[in-house]
Design a protein around this motif. Structure first.
Motif, PDB file in Angstrom:
ATOM      1  N   ALA A  51      28.088  -2.334  -6.081  1.00  0.00           N
ATOM      2  CA  ALA A  51      29.242  -1.853  -6.850  1.00  0.00           C
ATOM      3  C   ALA A  51      28.875  -1.521  -8.286  1.00  0.00           C
ATOM      4  N   ASN A  52      27.684  -1.945  -8.701  1.00  0.00           N
ATOM      5  CA  ASN A  52      27.226  -1.676 -10.063  1.00  0.00           C
ATOM      6  C   ASN A  52      26.000  -0.764 -10.078  1.00  0.00           C
ATOM      7  N   GLY A  53      25.895   0.074  -9.074  1.00  0.00           N
ATOM      8  CA  GLY A  53      24.850   1.091  -9.076  1.00  0.00           C
ATOM      9  C   GLY A  53      23.564   0.724  -8.393  1.00  0.00           C
ATOM     10  N   GLY A  54      23.497  -0.469  -7.811  1.00  0.00           N
ATOM     11  CA  GLY A  54      22.301  -0.866  -7.098  1.00  0.00           C
ATOM     12  C   GLY A  54      21.189  -1.342  -8.007  1.00  0.00           C
ATOM     13  N   ARG A  85      18.878   2.128  -6.284  1.00  0.00           N
ATOM     14  CA  ARG A  85      18.724   1.893  -4.844  1.00  0.00           C
ATOM     15  C   ARG A  85      19.788   0.896  -4.367  1.00  0.00           C
ATOM     16  N   LYS A  86      20.406   1.204  -3.253  1.00  0.00           N
ATOM     17  CA  LYS A  86      21.408   0.322  -2.664  1.00  0.00           C
ATOM     18  C   LYS A  86      20.732  -0.837  -1.924  1.00  0.00           C
ATOM     19  N   VAL A  87      21.537  -1.825  -1.602  1.00  0.00           N
ATOM     20  CA  VAL A  87      21.048  -3.019  -0.914  1.00  0.00           C
ATOM     21  C   VAL A  87      21.639  -3.079   0.484  1.00  0.00           C
ATOM     22  N   GLU A  88      20.789  -3.327   1.461  1.00  0.00           N
ATOM     23  CA  GLU A  88      21.219  -3.529   2.840  1.00  0.00           C
ATOM     24  C   GLU A  88      20.929  -4.968   3.242  1.00  0.00           C
ATOM     25  N   GLY A 102       0.778  -1.232   0.000  1.00  0.00           N
ATOM     26  CA  GLY A 102       0.000   0.000   0.000  1.00  0.00           C
ATOM     27  C   GLY A 102       0.801   1.268   0.000  1.00  0.00           C
ATOM     28  N   GLY A 103       2.048   1.269   0.498  1.00  0.00           N
ATOM     29  CA  GLY A 103       2.776   2.498   0.694  1.00  0.00           C
ATOM     30  C   GLY A 103       3.567   2.926  -0.512  1.00  0.00           C
ATOM     31  N   ALA A 104       3.817   4.268  -0.583  1.00  0.00           N
ATOM     32  CA  ALA A 104       4.662   4.769  -1.652  1.00  0.00           C
ATOM     33  C   ALA A 104       6.106   4.371  -1.378  1.00  0.00           C
ATOM     34  N   GLN A 105       6.872   4.264  -2.420  1.00  0.00           N
ATOM     35  CA  GLN A 105       8.235   3.761  -2.301  1.00  0.00           C
ATOM     36  C   GLN A 105       9.211   4.850  -2.727  1.00  0.00           C
ATOM     37  N   SER A 106      10.177   5.147  -1.857  1.00  0.00           N
ATOM     38  CA  SER A 106      11.176   6.155  -2.172  1.00  0.00           C
ATOM     39  C   SER A 106      12.145   5.619  -3.214  1.00  0.00           C
ATOM     40  N   GLU A 107      12.561   6.523  -4.132  1.00  0.00           N
ATOM     41  CA  GLU A 107      13.507   6.099  -5.157  1.00  0.00           C
ATOM     42  C   GLU A 107      14.902   5.882  -4.595  1.00  0.00           C
TER      43      GLU A 107
END
Length: 404
Positions: free
Chosen positions: A76-79, A83-86, A35-40
């Motif tokens: 290392a290839n821009g996510g 978006r990065k990965v945690e 349901g929620g909006a997602q940040s870029e």
């Protein structure tokens, strides 16, 4: 490798590995997470729900290393779409009940985008109902039926091949060698039970007799079930095990003087067991290894395998198991990121599932084979790579069986 902390961690670029970890507070999602909006710029959060202590820790640590290596490759290839990965790690302590409790706590606090779970099949089976109800994408390394049941668990995908593929391989091999009376030795567990039906059918379909015996997960001496197989006139045996049990089977075989040929299922070759027996005790025993765990020349290696090996080296990982264990998690994480890229967002579990069923091998290359071959009907990996039969006494060198 140090013990993982229970915090969301951004996997850094190799060039800026000294950056401080950013801890984010994310509002909890609704029940369906759609349901929620997602940040870029909001990071993609992977929950690694693995055993880093207890009986399953020998598998949990390399699986975790594979998850982290995949996250590093993506970052290392821009996510993923910028978006990065945690990666957040929670220790199940090899306890299926604890695994479920930890997952439920995470969903209530802050729903992850992806879960890697299933250090053991028992953990995955215990988690399946909860993760499916929450519509959380899950990837795993397991062969238990729940891992590949696309109808019951549509958001679970396994990096392992279906048992039916290997059972048919061994049935044909035994038929070609002229064996008519075969044996199967499996653990008395969920993953052991998952082997029985496909092996029984594969051998029956080729007109072969198959006697199935079981051993306890904590057994150190397998003489009793092996003696029953020997006394039944078994001509050749397939044995399935994860961890040191394979070594105990080989020693027990030698102890009772059972000289029939023994073939270790590919699960046996996921552990470093060569130090548990002598070359003499292992005479007549071979292991069915996936090619990813077998040494190759540089020209023979897939690009994805080269990248995995290079990334683990950059992270100063010391191999404790064959490369397959690392690749099972590495490949499924990269496939999931490829699927997220294809969908364009991470809050659409049905879109992710459809993308996963569409062989998502780009832009990030898998290490085990050039494709996945998941389908709408089966979420077991259809092509985990070719098999290679190797002597059980073959030594591991940097995660690969040294056959060169």
């Amino acid at each position: 490798m140090g013990k993982p902390k229970n915090t969301w961690r951004r996997r850094p670029f190799a060039a800026v590995a000294s950056l401080l970890i950013t801890v984010l507070t994310v509002a909890a999602c609704g029940a369906d997470g759609e349901g929620g909006a997602q940040s870029e710029t909001e990071p993609i959060r992977i929950l690694a729900l693995l055993a880093t202590s207890g009986i399953s820790a020998p598998s949990g640590e390399p699986l975790l290393a594979g998850v982290k290596a995949a996250a590093d490759v993506v970052n290392a290839n821009g996510g993923v779409n910028g978006r990065k990965v945690e990666v957040k790690t929670l220790n199940t302590q090899s306890d299926p009940t604890r695994a479920v409790s930890l997952f439920q706590g995470e969903v209530a606090a802050s729903k992850p985008d992806l879960v890697f779970a299933g250090t053991s099949s028992s953990e995955l089976v215990a988690l399946a109902a909860a993760t499916t109800a929450a519509k959380v994408p899950v990837i795993c390394p397991n062969q238990a039926a729940a891992a590949g049941d696309a109808a019951t668990n549509p958001y679970i995908f396994s990096g392992a091949g279906a048992s039916v593929v290997q059972s048919q391989y061994f049935a044909k091999l035994f038929k070609d060698k002229g064996y008519t009376n075969a044996g199967l030795l499996v653990p008395n567990s969920a993953v052991g039970e998952a082997q029985e039906a496909p092996y029984a059918k594969a051998f029956q379909d080729l007109g072969l007799t198959l006697r199935i015996e079981k051993y306890g997960a904590a057994d150190l001496d397998m003489s009793a079930p092996l003696t029953r197989l020997r006394d039944a006139g078994t001509q050749a045996v397939v044995f399935f095990s994860v961890g040191p049990a394979g070594g105990y089977i080989i020693k027990s075989r030698a102890k009772i003087g059972f000289d029939a040929p023994f073939y270790g299922d590919s699960a046996v070759a996921t552990g470093n067991i060569s130090g548990l027996f002598t070359a003499e005790e292992a005479e007549g025993v071979v292991l069915n290894a996936y090619q990813v765990s077998v040494a190759q020349t540089d020209a023979e290696m897939l690009p994805g395998k080269k990248k995995l090996i290079a990334t683990l080296a950059e992270e100063n990982v010391t191999y404790t198991t064959p490369l397959l264990t690392y690749a099972l998690s590495y490949d499924t994480v990269l496939a999931s990121m490829n699927a997220f890229i294809a969908v364009g967002k991470t809050d659409d579990p049905d879109g992710w599932r459809a993308a996963m069923e569409n062989n998502p091998t780009t832009p990030f290359d898998p290490a085990m084979s050039s494709k996945f071959d998941w389908t709408k009907d089966s979420h077991f990996r259809g092509d985990p790579g070719p098999y290679v039969l190797i002597p059980a006494s073959t030594q591991l060198v940097n995660g690969q069986y040294d056959v060169l």
